[in-house]
Design a protein around this motif. Structure first.
Motif, mmCIF file in Angstrom:
data_model
loop_
_atom_site.group_PDB
_atom_site.id
_atom_site.type_symbol
_atom_site.label_atom_id
_atom_site.label_comp_id
_atom_site.label_asym_id
_atom_site.label_seq_id
_atom_site.Cartn_x
_atom_site.Cartn_y
_atom_site.Cartn_z
ATOM 1 N N HIS A 223 58.402 19.523 29.419
ATOM 2 C CA HIS A 223 58.160 17.920 29.485
ATOM 3 C C HIS A 223 59.534 17.280 30.195
ATOM 4 N N PHE A 224 59.475 16.714 31.093
ATOM 5 C CA PHE A 224 60.599 16.063 31.960
ATOM 6 C C PHE A 224 60.300 14.594 31.777
ATOM 7 N N ILE A 225 61.400 13.758 31.536
ATOM 8 C CA ILE A 225 60.964 12.267 31.396
ATOM 9 C C ILE A 225 61.750 11.463 32.085
ATOM 10 N N ASP A 226 62.738 11.958 33.233
ATOM 11 C CA ASP A 226 63.377 11.113 34.075
ATOM 12 C C ASP A 226 62.926 10.252 34.790
ATOM 13 N N LEU A 227 61.747 10.576 35.509
ATOM 14 C CA LEU A 227 60.717 9.560 36.242
ATOM 15 C C LEU A 227 60.274 8.142 35.594
ATOM 16 N N ASP A 228 59.953 8.805 34.318
ATOM 17 C CA ASP A 228 59.365 7.837 33.181
ATOM 18 C C ASP A 228 60.362 6.518 33.067
ATOM 19 N N ASP A 229 61.514 6.994 32.622
ATOM 20 C CA ASP A 229 62.347 6.461 32.256
ATOM 21 C C ASP A 229 63.077 5.270 33.217
ATOM 22 N N ALA A 230 63.309 5.704 34.435
ATOM 23 C CA ALA A 230 63.725 5.140 35.795
ATOM 24 C C ALA A 230 62.456 4.166 36.004
ATOM 25 N N LYS A 231 61.417 4.478 36.150
ATOM 26 C CA LYS A 231 60.186 3.228 36.285
ATOM 27 C C LYS A 231 60.358 2.244 35.164
ATOM 28 N N HIS A 232 60.606 2.600 33.897
ATOM 29 C CA HIS A 232 60.541 1.311 33.132
ATOM 30 C C HIS A 232 61.784 0.464 33.249
ATOM 31 N N HIS A 233 62.958 1.100 33.530
ATOM 32 C CA HIS A 233 64.322 0.258 33.678
ATOM 33 C C HIS A 233 64.394 -0.336 34.932
ATOM 34 N N TYR A 234 63.725 0.320 36.030
ATOM 35 C CA TYR A 234 64.060 -0.339 37.362
ATOM 36 C C TYR A 234 63.015 -0.725 38.137
ATOM 37 N N GLY A 235 61.758 -0.368 37.575
ATOM 38 C CA GLY A 235 60.611 -0.967 38.314
ATOM 39 C C GLY A 235 60.018 0.359 39.292
ATOM 40 N N THR A 236 58.836 0.507 39.539
ATOM 41 C CA THR A 236 58.289 1.571 40.533
ATOM 42 C C THR A 236 58.583 1.774 41.763
ATOM 43 N N ASP A 237 59.207 0.718 42.288
ATOM 44 C CA ASP A 237 59.457 0.860 43.894
ATOM 45 C C ASP A 237 60.805 0.762 44.286
ATOM 46 N N SER A 238 61.728 1.143 43.331
ATOM 47 C CA SER A 238 63.459 0.964 43.509
ATOM 48 C C SER A 238 63.765 2.231 44.086
ATOM 49 N N ALA A 239 65.155 2.092 44.579
ATOM 50 C CA ALA A 239 65.942 2.993 45.141
ATOM 51 C C ALA A 239 65.969 4.247 44.136
ATOM 52 N N GLU A 240 66.168 3.892 43.072
ATOM 53 C CA GLU A 240 66.467 4.807 41.739
ATOM 54 C C GLU A 240 65.429 5.972 41.785
ATOM 55 N N ILE A 241 64.086 5.248 41.975
ATOM 56 C CA ILE A 241 63.104 6.351 42.000
ATOM 57 C C ILE A 241 63.034 7.399 42.948
ATOM 58 N N GLY B 61 51.246 14.779 36.316
ATOM 59 C CA GLY B 61 51.675 13.644 35.816
ATOM 60 C C GLY B 61 50.825 13.121 34.562
ATOM 61 N N ASP B 62 51.194 12.438 33.614
ATOM 62 C CA ASP B 62 50.358 11.865 32.473
ATOM 63 C C ASP B 62 49.615 10.776 32.567
ATOM 64 N N HIS B 63 50.375 9.599 33.416
ATOM 65 C CA HIS B 63 50.075 8.448 33.771
ATOM 66 C C HIS B 63 51.003 7.535 34.722
ATOM 67 N N GLY B 64 50.350 6.633 35.307
ATOM 68 C CA GLY B 64 51.516 5.948 36.322
ATOM 69 C C GLY B 64 51.922 4.754 35.527
ATOM 70 N N GLN B 65 52.681 4.039 36.280
ATOM 71 C CA GLN B 65 53.419 2.894 35.607
ATOM 72 C C GLN B 65 53.049 1.470 36.739
ATOM 73 N N LYS B 66 53.249 0.370 36.243
ATOM 74 C CA LYS B 66 52.901 -1.042 36.913
ATOM 75 C C LYS B 66 54.056 -2.005 36.635
ATOM 76 N N ASN B 67 54.610 -2.281 37.680
ATOM 77 C CA ASN B 67 55.603 -3.481 37.521
ATOM 78 C C ASN B 67 55.218 -4.725 36.529
ATOM 79 N N VAL B 68 55.972 -5.166 35.784
ATOM 80 C CA VAL B 68 55.808 -6.335 35.043
ATOM 81 C C VAL B 68 56.662 -7.479 35.272
ATOM 82 N N ARG B 69 56.016 -8.534 35.263
ATOM 83 C CA ARG B 69 56.788 -9.955 35.462
ATOM 84 C C ARG B 69 56.735 -10.812 34.143
#
Length: 435
Positions: A198-216, A249-257
């Motif tokens: 189980h790799f978690i790097d992508l999930d963590d980055a999306k939570h912190h930076y959003g789904t469309d950031s350079a970090e992704i 993958g197990d799920h996607g993510q959505k940006n939150v305002r």
């Protein structure tokens, strides 16, 4: 309902890579990277892997291993209900005993086949030969001792001695760098028939930076390198001709305002109250991020009626972000776990939060914060997961349409040739050669 009968199997070894939060919006970039693209070209892929409700990591990973929906396996959230406990102090569904049905790794054990799991959710004290469960110390617990107690102690100690210095707590990319070293070592030294990692790097980055950031983009590169290391280990171990890789993958993510704290409305109505210096509840909303379960004390119909009226009134207010209030019948259609027969779905751009402190609604944009989350309905647009299976006995360069998370366990069993009992999913027969 499907049932997998004993067959000769397609391959001797299967490596299942859970690429947490790997969803269809990542496919264009990830699929062009060298290692994943090689698996895709030599295998079968889909960007329409449908998850389960709610789309939370522990809920979904349990479905992956059981082939049934949450209403049967019983893991309805990452966390058991713990009202008023801070998120970082909460226990999770860490233990195999919380799953109400058989798992595919237990089917392997019956056939005297070896399984290994590295940071795989809901595997504490599981009957997995080589097991380093995903589990966290809380309160005064010791992290190392907790892992040893709930996993395979000799296996965990060996990996910790060899690679522990790579890790910096749960900080990324160090955690996944540690995980991949544990994975490659396990392939070389143990050669298990089934390895779940189980790799978690992508999930963590999306939570912190959003789904469309350079970090992704940086995470996608790191993840491709990790997949490459796993492939190289299989080659070095001399088992590449007998191995299948499954990446999903197990799920996607959505940006939150907007973060919305609906429990504050229940508190205003007296359904959450203070007595003798302690908080108590008659009704409580347990958030998943993109949705929320309504919990009501047993047989308290009056509290349930009041809570439903509050929620229905709140749904009329645009700023509170309630897209839908699901009834018991509608939740049955989703195969969601029936907590109290009521669940709220958030609108795009909104997420729910359990907290009783802070404003009722927080505008993260005003605070200059980026955030994304999951837990939404699997029917949300552009929210499907990615799936790749590649290796011995698998068709080459073939694309699948819609498939379901419940199909993963029976397909794992079929690849390895073990009998697996009745489940909600089916074997993805179309991925195999000569079908």
């Amino acid at each position: 309902m499907g049932r997998v009968k004993m067959n000769n199997g397609k391959a001797k070894h299967l490596i299942v890579i859970s690429y947490d939060a790997f969803s269809e919006d990542n496919w264009e970039k990830a699929s062009r990277l060298p290692n994943l693209s090689r698996l895709i070209e030599n295998g079968v892929s889909s960007t329409k892997l449908k998850s389960v409700y709610p789309t939370l990591t522990y809920v979904v990973h349990t479905t992956m291993m059981t082939g049934v929906y949450p209403d049967k396996h019983g893991i309805y959230h990452n966390n058991p209900l713990q009202p008023f406990v801070r998120e970082e102090d909460q226990a999770w569904f860490w233990f195999r005993k919380d799953i109400k049905v058989p798992t595919v790794y237990e089917a392997l054990k019956k056939h005297r086949m070896k399984s290994a799991a590295i940071l795989w959710p809901v595997t504490g004290k599981a009957s997995i030969r080589y097991n380093m469960p995903e589990i966290k110390a809380i309160g005064r617990e010791n992290q190392a001792l907790k892992i040893l107690k709930n996993g395979n102690p000799f296996y965990c100690m060996r990996l910790e001695r060899k690679f522990g210095k790579i890790r910096k707590g749960i900080e990324q990319p160090y955690l996944d760098d540690f995980t991949v070293m544990c994975g490659t070592d396990t392939i070389l030294e143990k050669k298990p028939e089934l390895l779940m990692i189980h790799f978690i790097d992508l999930d963590d980055a999306k939570h912190h930076y959003g789904t469309d950031s350079a970090e992704i983009d940086q995470v996608l590169l790191r993840m491709d390198e990790r997949i490459g290391k796993m492939m190289a280990a299989v080659l070095e171990a001399g088992i590449s001709e007998e191995t299948v890789f499954m990446v999903l993958g197990d799920h996607g993510q959505k940006n939150v305002r907007y973060k919305v704290r609906l429990n504050q409305l229940l508190k205003e109505d007296g359904l959450i109250f203070e007595k003798n210096g302690k908080l108590h509840w008659r009704a409580y909303l347990q958030s998943t991020g993109g949705s929320a379960y309504l919990h009501v004390k047993e047989d308290d119909e009056e509290a349930k009626g009041r809570a439903l009226r509050i929620i229905q009134t709140a749904a009329e207010e645009e700023r509170l972000g309630i897209e839908k209030i699901y009834t018991e019948e509608e939740l049955k259609a989703f195969h969601a776990f029936p907590v109290s027969g009521c669940m709220l779905e958030a609108k795009m751009g909104f997420s729910f939060d359990d907290s009783l402190t802070g404003p009722l609604v927080t505008d993260l944009k005003e605070e200059n914060k980026t955030y994304a989350t999951h837990g939404y309905s699997p029917e949300k647009s552009e929210y499907n997961c990615c799936f790749v299976v590649s290796g011995k006995g698998i068709r080459k360069g073939y694309q699948l349409g819609e498939i379901h998370m419940v199909d993963i366990a029976p397909t794992i069993a079929s690849i390895l040739g073990v009998e697996f009992g009745s489940c909600d999913g089916r074997v993805l027969e179309e991925v195999f050669l000569n079908n």
